[in-house]
Design an enzyme around this catalytic site. Structure first.
Site, PDB file in Angstrom:
ATOM      1  CG  HIS A 122       6.510   2.738   8.210  1.00  0.00           C
ATOM      2  ND1 HIS A 122       5.349   3.120   7.838  1.00  0.00           N
ATOM      3  CD2 HIS A 122       6.541   3.583   9.283  1.00  0.00           C
ATOM      4  CE1 HIS A 122       4.924   4.312   8.383  1.00  0.00           C
ATOM      5  NE2 HIS A 122       5.925   4.659   9.066  1.00  0.00           N
ATOM      6  CB  CYS A 123      11.105   5.498   5.721  1.00  0.00           C
ATOM      7  SG  CYS A 123      12.215   6.745   6.119  1.00  0.00           S
ATOM      8  N   PRO A 124       9.850   6.195   9.099  1.00  0.00           N
ATOM      9  CG  PRO A 124      11.028   6.391  11.296  1.00  0.00           C
ATOM     10  CD  PRO A 124      10.834   5.529  10.000  1.00  0.00           C
TER      11      PRO A 124
END
Length: 281
Positions: A122-124
């Site tokens: 998951h890439c913020p």
């Protein structure tokens, strides 16, 4: 939100570069000498923005959660099932939240609270998961971003070398410092994903040491891994995954003669798994 902050920084720093550094360099050295560099820089910047937005806005491969009414009969489902892929036993875990068996390489994202196929991470910075349907865009974004930073830094150094004193062009100096600071982590991230593609692994699989040595059933070799990642058509978006498993538990997603896919029943496909040609799962 980090997504808006990152996008704003990318556009703002690039805007300062084009408005001051590149414009002043054209005045000092001549338009014809700098124009090719300017055109290449703008093209790379546009591709960087396009791939960034595609990564952020594309469904990464979410498998639809089931409603409570659909899961009443699944309370006693065993926690694990196993399928054999290329002589390697792959475990399918029952997701307590989404209420189905996760296909191979699928993981539940704790941030998005959803199962994502070929879950990488998951890439913020893009406010989205990176998975099967948007990993190509993510890798292309990293590549273009590195090229954009390197070219911008090179032009800023060229500009700073032509002015005396150095602080007389503070805009170019600030952009150059920002490029140096951001280049190290961005280049490191790209290098890390190049290694992952060569090994045929996702970030999640690498961090959890899921496949070690030669027991990874999903790798095709370095060259084929890169070709498959960059050249394959965009995978289909799944809807009603659990319902398909209930009505036709042996479904396979196989290629047609054209560029499309179709669902068909196959005896060699294990229960609760959707597969592309029995290898891309």
């Amino acid at each position: 939100m980090l997504f808006l902050a990152a996008f704003s920084i990318l556009v703002a720093v690039s805007g300062v570069f084009y408005a001051f550094t590149l414009r002043h360099l054209m005045v000092d050295m001549g338009v014809l000498k700098i124009l090719p560099l300017a055109v290449v820089s703008v093209i790379i910047f546009l591709f960087t923005v396009i791939y960034y937005l595609q990564t952020a806005l594309t469904d990464p491969g979410v498998l639809q959660q089931e409603t409570p009414e659909d899961t009443e009969n699944d309370l006693r489902s065993p926690l694990f099932k196993y399928v054999v892929i290329r002589n390697t036993s792959v475990r399918l875990k029952f997701c307590e939240t989404c209420q189905f068996y996760r296909p191979p390489r699928t993981s539940h994202c704790s941030v998005c609270n959803r199962c994502v196929e070929n879950f990488d991470h998951h890439c913020p910075w893009v406010n989205n998961c990176v998975g099967k349907r948007n990993y190509k865009y993510f890798f292309c974004f990293l590549t273009c971003l590195n090229l954009h930073i390197l070219l911008t830094l090179s032009i800023c150094i060229l500009r700073c070398a032509t002015v005396q004193p150095l602080w007389s062009d503070i805009a170019s100096l600030i952009v150059a410092v920002f490029c140096v600071i951001s280049l190290v982590p961005v280049l490191g991230l790209l290098s890390f994903h190049i290694v992952l593609i060569r090994l045929g692994l996702t970030t999640n699989e690498k961090v959890t040491h899921k496949y070690t040595g030669s027991d990874n059933p999903f790798t095709e070799g370095c060259a084929k891994n890169f070709l498959y990642m960059l050249c394959r058509p965009k995978p289909l978006r799944y809807e009603g995954y659990k319902e398909l498993c209930k009505t036709k538990p042996r479904l396979a997603l196989v290629k047609t003669k054209g560029k499309g896919y179709k669902l068909q029943e196959q005896d060699n496909v294990s229960e609760y798994s959707l597969q592309v040609e029995n290898t891309d799962v």
